[in-house]
Design an enzyme around this catalytic site. Sequence first.
Site, PDB file in Angstrom:
ATOM      1  N   LYS A  51       7.960  -4.382  15.066  1.00  0.00           N
ATOM      2  CA  LYS A  51       8.408  -3.099  14.493  1.00  0.00           C
ATOM      3  C   LYS A  51       9.326  -2.370  15.492  1.00  0.00           C
ATOM      4  CE  LYS A  51       7.485  -1.353  11.069  1.00  0.00           C
ATOM      5  NZ  LYS A  51       8.036  -1.430   9.683  1.00  0.00           N
TER       6      LYS A  51
ATOM      7  N   ALA B 242       9.144  -2.843   3.491  1.00  0.00           N
ATOM      8  CA  ALA B 242       8.675  -4.242   3.523  1.00  0.00           C
ATOM      9  C   ALA B 242       8.462  -4.714   4.951  1.00  0.00           C
ATOM     10  CB  ALA B 242       9.678  -5.150   2.817  1.00  0.00           C
TER      11      ALA B 242
ATOM     12  N   ASN C 166      -1.743   6.115  11.359  1.00  0.00           N
ATOM     13  CA  ASN C 166      -2.530   5.314  10.397  1.00  0.00           C
ATOM     14  C   ASN C 166      -2.680   6.013   9.052  1.00  0.00           C
ATOM     15  OD1 ASN C 166      -3.375   4.303  13.102  1.00  0.00           O
ATOM     16  ND2 ASN C 166      -4.608   2.945  11.837  1.00  0.00           N
TER      17      ASN C 166
ATOM     18  N   THR D 143       6.250   2.800  12.614  1.00  0.00           N
ATOM     19  CA  THR D 143       4.871   3.087  12.995  1.00  0.00           C
ATOM     20  C   THR D 143       4.776   3.746  14.373  1.00  0.00           C
ATOM     21  OG1 THR D 143       2.803   1.975  13.620  1.00  0.00           O
ATOM     22  CG2 THR D 143       4.780   0.668  13.802  1.00  0.00           C
ATOM     23  N   ASP D 144       3.686   4.456  14.596  1.00  0.00           N
ATOM     24  CA  ASP D 144       3.456   5.037  15.933  1.00  0.00           C
ATOM     25  C   ASP D 144       3.076   3.964  16.955  1.00  0.00           C
ATOM     26  OD1 ASP D 144       0.898   4.470  15.008  1.00  0.00           O
ATOM     27  OD2 ASP D 144       0.075   6.471  15.361  1.00  0.00           O
ATOM     28  N   GLU D 145       2.724   2.759  16.469  1.00  0.00           N
ATOM     29  CA  GLU D 145       2.272   1.716  17.403  1.00  0.00           C
ATOM     30  C   GLU D 145       3.378   1.264  18.352  1.00  0.00           C
ATOM     31  OE1 GLU D 145      -0.209  -1.393  15.942  1.00  0.00           O
ATOM     32  OE2 GLU D 145      -1.194  -0.092  14.502  1.00  0.00           O
TER      33      GLU D 145
ATOM     34  N   PHE E 230       0.824  -1.221   0.000  1.00  0.00           N
ATOM     35  CA  PHE E 230       0.000   0.000   0.000  1.00  0.00           C
ATOM     36  C   PHE E 230       0.859   1.273   0.000  1.00  0.00           C
ATOM     37  CE2 PHE E 230      -2.139   2.775   3.397  1.00  0.00           C
ATOM     38  CZ  PHE E 230      -2.758   3.605   2.478  1.00  0.00           C
TER      39      PHE E 230
ATOM     40  N   TYR F 255       2.766  -7.457  16.211  1.00  0.00           N
ATOM     41  CA  TYR F 255       3.177  -6.563  15.114  1.00  0.00           C
ATOM     42  C   TYR F 255       4.010  -5.393  15.644  1.00  0.00           C
ATOM     43  CZ  TYR F 255       2.848  -2.532  11.988  1.00  0.00           C
ATOM     44  OH  TYR F 255       3.156  -1.419  11.240  1.00  0.00           O
TER      45      TYR F 255
ATOM     46  N   PRO G  69     -17.919  -4.555  10.640  1.00  0.00           N
ATOM     47  CA  PRO G  69     -17.525  -5.020  11.975  1.00  0.00           C
ATOM     48  C   PRO G  69     -16.776  -3.954  12.774  1.00  0.00           C
ATOM     49  CG  PRO G  69     -16.140  -6.017  10.275  1.00  0.00           C
ATOM     50  CD  PRO G  69     -17.083  -5.110   9.572  1.00  0.00           C
TER      51      PRO G  69
ATOM     52  N   ARG H 167     -10.660  -6.594  19.541  1.00  0.00           N
ATOM     53  CA  ARG H 167      -9.316  -7.108  19.240  1.00  0.00           C
ATOM     54  C   ARG H 167      -8.596  -7.354  20.566  1.00  0.00           C
ATOM     55  NH1 ARG H 167      -5.755  -3.152  15.552  1.00  0.00           N
ATOM     56  NH2 ARG H 167      -6.628  -4.336  13.813  1.00  0.00           N
TER      57      ARG H 167
HETATM   58  P1  NAD Z   1       1.462  -3.639   3.245  1.00  0.00           P
HETATM   59  O1  NAD Z   1       1.167  -4.850   4.060  1.00  0.00           O
HETATM   60  O2  NAD Z   1       0.405  -3.056   2.395  1.00  0.00           O
HETATM   61  O3  NAD Z   1       2.715  -3.927   2.288  1.00  0.00           O
HETATM   62  C1  NAD Z   1       3.839  -4.642   2.705  1.00  0.00           C
HETATM   63  C2  NAD Z   1       4.644  -5.032   1.481  1.00  0.00           C
HETATM   64  O4  NAD Z   1       5.831  -5.722   1.927  1.00  0.00           O
HETATM   65  C3  NAD Z   1       3.906  -5.975   0.522  1.00  0.00           C
HETATM   66  O5  NAD Z   1       4.099  -5.567  -0.806  1.00  0.00           O
HETATM   67  C4  NAD Z   1       4.566  -7.321   0.775  1.00  0.00           C
HETATM   68  O6  NAD Z   1       4.562  -8.186  -0.366  1.00  0.00           O
HETATM   69  C5  NAD Z   1       5.984  -6.897   1.152  1.00  0.00           C
HETATM   70  N1  NAD Z   1       6.656  -7.905   1.978  1.00  0.00           N
HETATM   71  C6  NAD Z   1       6.168  -8.530   3.079  1.00  0.00           C
HETATM   72  N2  NAD Z   1       7.065  -9.420   3.543  1.00  0.00           N
HETATM   73  C7  NAD Z   1       8.154  -9.335   2.734  1.00  0.00           C
HETATM   74  C8  NAD Z   1       9.409  -9.983   2.707  1.00  0.00           C
HETATM   75  N3  NAD Z   1       9.731 -10.916   3.619  1.00  0.00           N
HETATM   76  N4  NAD Z   1      10.299  -9.635   1.747  1.00  0.00           N
HETATM   77  C9  NAD Z   1       9.989  -8.695   0.821  1.00  0.00           C
HETATM   78  N5  NAD Z   1       8.798  -8.067   0.770  1.00  0.00           N
HETATM   79  C10 NAD Z   1       7.894  -8.381   1.731  1.00  0.00           C
HETATM   80  O7  NAD Z   1       2.031  -2.580   4.287  1.00  0.00           O
HETATM   81  P2  NAD Z   1       1.859  -0.986   4.306  1.00  0.00           P
HETATM   82  O8  NAD Z   1       0.608  -0.653   5.009  1.00  0.00           O
HETATM   83  O9  NAD Z   1       2.127  -0.450   2.959  1.00  0.00           O
HETATM   84  O10 NAD Z   1       3.062  -0.610   5.297  1.00  0.00           O
HETATM   85  C11 NAD Z   1       4.380  -0.390   4.780  1.00  0.00           C
HETATM   86  C12 NAD Z   1       5.304  -0.044   5.913  1.00  0.00           C
HETATM   87  O11 NAD Z   1       4.826   1.114   6.588  1.00  0.00           O
HETATM   88  C13 NAD Z   1       5.402  -1.131   6.988  1.00  0.00           C
HETATM   89  O12 NAD Z   1       6.738  -1.203   7.413  1.00  0.00           O
HETATM   90  C14 NAD Z   1       4.498  -0.646   8.097  1.00  0.00           C
HETATM   91  O13 NAD Z   1       4.952  -1.116   9.344  1.00  0.00           O
HETATM   92  C15 NAD Z   1       4.671   0.856   7.978  1.00  0.00           C
HETATM   93  N6  NAD Z   1       3.532   1.678   8.417  1.00  0.00           N
HETATM   94  C16 NAD Z   1       2.266   1.423   7.964  1.00  0.00           C
HETATM   95  C17 NAD Z   1       1.220   2.262   8.344  1.00  0.00           C
HETATM   96  C18 NAD Z   1      -0.189   2.049   7.852  1.00  0.00           C
HETATM   97  O14 NAD Z   1      -1.105   2.736   8.299  1.00  0.00           O
HETATM   98  N7  NAD Z   1      -0.443   1.157   6.915  1.00  0.00           N
HETATM   99  C19 NAD Z   1       1.470   3.350   9.198  1.00  0.00           C
HETATM  100  C20 NAD Z   1       2.781   3.565   9.665  1.00  0.00           C
HETATM  101  C21 NAD Z   1       3.799   2.724   9.244  1.00  0.00           C
HETATM  102  O1  DAU Z   2      -0.830   3.359  13.540  1.00  0.00           O
HETATM  103  C1  DAU Z   2      -0.155   2.859  12.424  1.00  0.00           C
HETATM  104  C2  DAU Z   2      -0.637   1.458  12.127  1.00  0.00           C
HETATM  105  O2  DAU Z   2      -1.945   1.580  11.605  1.00  0.00           O
HETATM  106  C3  DAU Z   2       0.270   0.712  11.156  1.00  0.00           C
HETATM  107  O3  DAU Z   2       1.511   0.524  11.738  1.00  0.00           O
HETATM  108  C4  DAU Z   2      -0.333  -0.662  10.801  1.00  0.00           C
HETATM  109  O4  DAU Z   2       0.460  -1.293   9.814  1.00  0.00           O
HETATM  110  C5  DAU Z   2      -1.731  -0.421  10.253  1.00  0.00           C
HETATM  111  O5  DAU Z   2      -2.341  -1.669   9.981  1.00  0.00           O
HETATM  112  C6  DAU Z   2      -2.582   0.372  11.238  1.00  0.00           C
HETATM  113  O6  DAU Z   2      -2.883  -0.411  12.426  1.00  0.00           O
HETATM  114  P1  DAU Z   2      -4.337  -0.392  13.097  1.00  0.00           P
HETATM  115  O7  DAU Z   2      -4.492  -1.639  13.850  1.00  0.00           O
HETATM  116  O8  DAU Z   2      -4.582   0.883  13.799  1.00  0.00           O
HETATM  117  O9  DAU Z   2      -5.234  -0.375  11.737  1.00  0.00           O
HETATM  118  P2  DAU Z   2      -6.535  -1.207  11.300  1.00  0.00           P
HETATM  119  O10 DAU Z   2      -6.956  -0.652   9.983  1.00  0.00           O
HETATM  120  O11 DAU Z   2      -6.333  -2.677  11.401  1.00  0.00           O
HETATM  121  O12 DAU Z   2      -7.597  -0.795  12.412  1.00  0.00           O
HETATM  122  C7  DAU Z   2      -7.930   0.562  12.653  1.00  0.00           C
HETATM  123  C8  DAU Z   2      -8.889   0.597  13.835  1.00  0.00           C
HETATM  124  O13 DAU Z   2     -10.132  -0.016  13.455  1.00  0.00           O
HETATM  125  C9  DAU Z   2      -8.407  -0.193  15.041  1.00  0.00           C
HETATM  126  O14 DAU Z   2      -8.807   0.469  16.226  1.00  0.00           O
HETATM  127  C10 DAU Z   2      -9.139  -1.530  14.936  1.00  0.00           C
HETATM  128  C11 DAU Z   2     -10.449  -1.133  14.288  1.00  0.00           C
HETATM  129  N1  DAU Z   2     -11.079  -2.174  13.423  1.00  0.00           N
HETATM  130  C12 DAU Z   2     -10.310  -2.737  12.457  1.00  0.00           C
HETATM  131  C13 DAU Z   2     -10.840  -3.688  11.610  1.00  0.00           C
HETATM  132  C14 DAU Z   2      -9.991  -4.338  10.534  1.00  0.00           C
HETATM  133  C15 DAU Z   2     -12.422  -2.496  13.593  1.00  0.00           C
HETATM  134  O15 DAU Z   2     -13.114  -1.952  14.471  1.00  0.00           O
HETATM  135  N2  DAU Z   2     -12.945  -3.436  12.752  1.00  0.00           N
HETATM  136  C16 DAU Z   2     -12.215  -4.056  11.780  1.00  0.00           C
HETATM  137  O16 DAU Z   2     -12.777  -4.931  11.080  1.00  0.00           O
END
Ligand code: NAD
Ligand code: DAU
Length: 358
Positions: free
Chosen positions: A166, A84, A191, A136-138, A12, A162, A217, A297
């Site tokens: 991280k 990744a 997020n 991530t902020d988590e 993403f 997770y 959900p 969760r």
């Molecule tokens: P995502 O799950 O959408 O994408 C992860 C990508 O990494 C995928 O393309 C997957 O194929 C690849 N990958 C997974 N395992 C691998 C491996 N062993 N070798 C090579 N490639 C691999 O994740 P995202 O939401 O795009 O998040 C990207 C980064 O940003 C992550 O490090 C995540 O911790 C961080 N992040 C995400 C969020 C969020 O809200 N989504 C917020 C803050 C930080």
């Molecule tokens: O804060 C950054 C993080 O945000 C990233 O590091 C993670 O990769 C990313 O997945 C995200 O984590 P969250 O757990 O906050 O995101 P998620 O979209 O899974 O959930 C957002 C909120 O919604 C969380 O409080 C859980 C809730 N939720 C989630 C799902 C999937 C629901 O209530 N129902 C659901 O079905």
Amino acid sequence: MRTYLVTGGAGFIGSNYIHYMFRKYGGEIRIINVDALTYAGNLENLKEIEKRDNYTFIRADITDKDAITKIFAENDIDRVVHFAAESHVDRSIKDPEVFVRTNVLGTAVMLNCAKAAWELPDGSFQEGRKFLHVSTDEVYGSLEEDGGFFYETTPYAPHSPYSASKASSDMLVRSYMDTYRFPANITNCSNNYGPYQFPEKFIPLVINNALQGKSLPVYGDGKNVRDWLYVEDHAKAIDMVQEQGRLFETYNIGGHNEKQNIEIINIILETLQEQLADDDPRKKLVSRDLITYVEDRKGHDRRYAIAPDKIRAEIGWEPETMFRDGIRRTIQWYFEHEDWMRNATSGDYQKYYAEMYK
Ligand code: NAD
Ligand code: DAU
């Protein structure tokens, strides 16, 4: 021409970052995207740029030391942008091991290979080489409902497998900076939402389910708070940290946009109603009646909120996209990419969904 090695660029945020970089720099840079194409990696995200001369995709696992060493040996890499990871909290609760493998071991391999490629005989590093670790902020844990923010100085207190993985990866990067003066930065972001987000995550899941009249959900009481940032703003911040950030520093990135999960659902439902044409049959399906409170969760963090003061003061980055605009753009993107959503939710996704939400 500067060469970027982007890991996880088929996911993403990684794919949004690659699009952003080509929009900004065009032919001035070269990007090598290394991705294992797990369930979360999707080459459809990069269809528009796959034929560019200055873009290369390599399918490789970041835990595969030989493969990563070879990529560094065959390419003169200036910058690593390391996305990744296994990224979904719910999956980490069910199957933590793969999170440790990819997020911890994978980061160690990336660090080692970059260090081996960039280090000079006197222990210093070649000029201009940089490693940006996307985190991530988590890692900071959970805030009280009624106050406080995450700063770069907030102690780490991860709760889920997770976030623990991280946090471990961040610690490894810090150890390389402290021990070797390895040229790196860490960014900790809140997020993200926007195009190409896999529908296991809350916002695309709600959009997709609502359009099909399926239940929405909500974990627990729906009052958990997240600080949402439009993904393009994150991509811009990452680029700005690389260009203007001080080496060895951590920067928090956040949207100044705290919302309870239930508020997010209501905004999505309202926006869908606004954007769907009156004669679109899906309009009748989109309703608050779909909201379904489900079991919480495990270890669910209550509130996240970033104070992006340092990145604003030092680098001049600020979130630009207002949530209402960002969500409209996101929904519009999903309207225009129905095939993408159909492909993403076929096959394994159905199995995941049935198991997760049974
Ligand atoms: P995502 O799950 O959408 O994408 C992860 C990508 O990494 C995928 O393309 C997957 O194929 C690849 N990958 C997974 N395992 C691998 C491996 N062993 N070798 C090579 N490639 C691999 O994740 P995202 O939401 O795009 O998040 C990207 C980064 O940003 C992550 O490090 C995540 O911790 C961080 N992040 C995400 C969020 C969020 O809200 N989504 C917020 C803050 C930080
Ligand atoms: O804060 C950054 C993080 O945000 C990233 O590091 C993670 O990769 C990313 O997945 C995200 O984590 P969250 O757990 O906050 O995101 P998620 O979209 O899974 O959930 C957002 C909120 O919604 C969380 O409080 C859980 C809730 N939720 C989630 C799902 C999937 C629901 O209530 N129902 C659901 O079905």
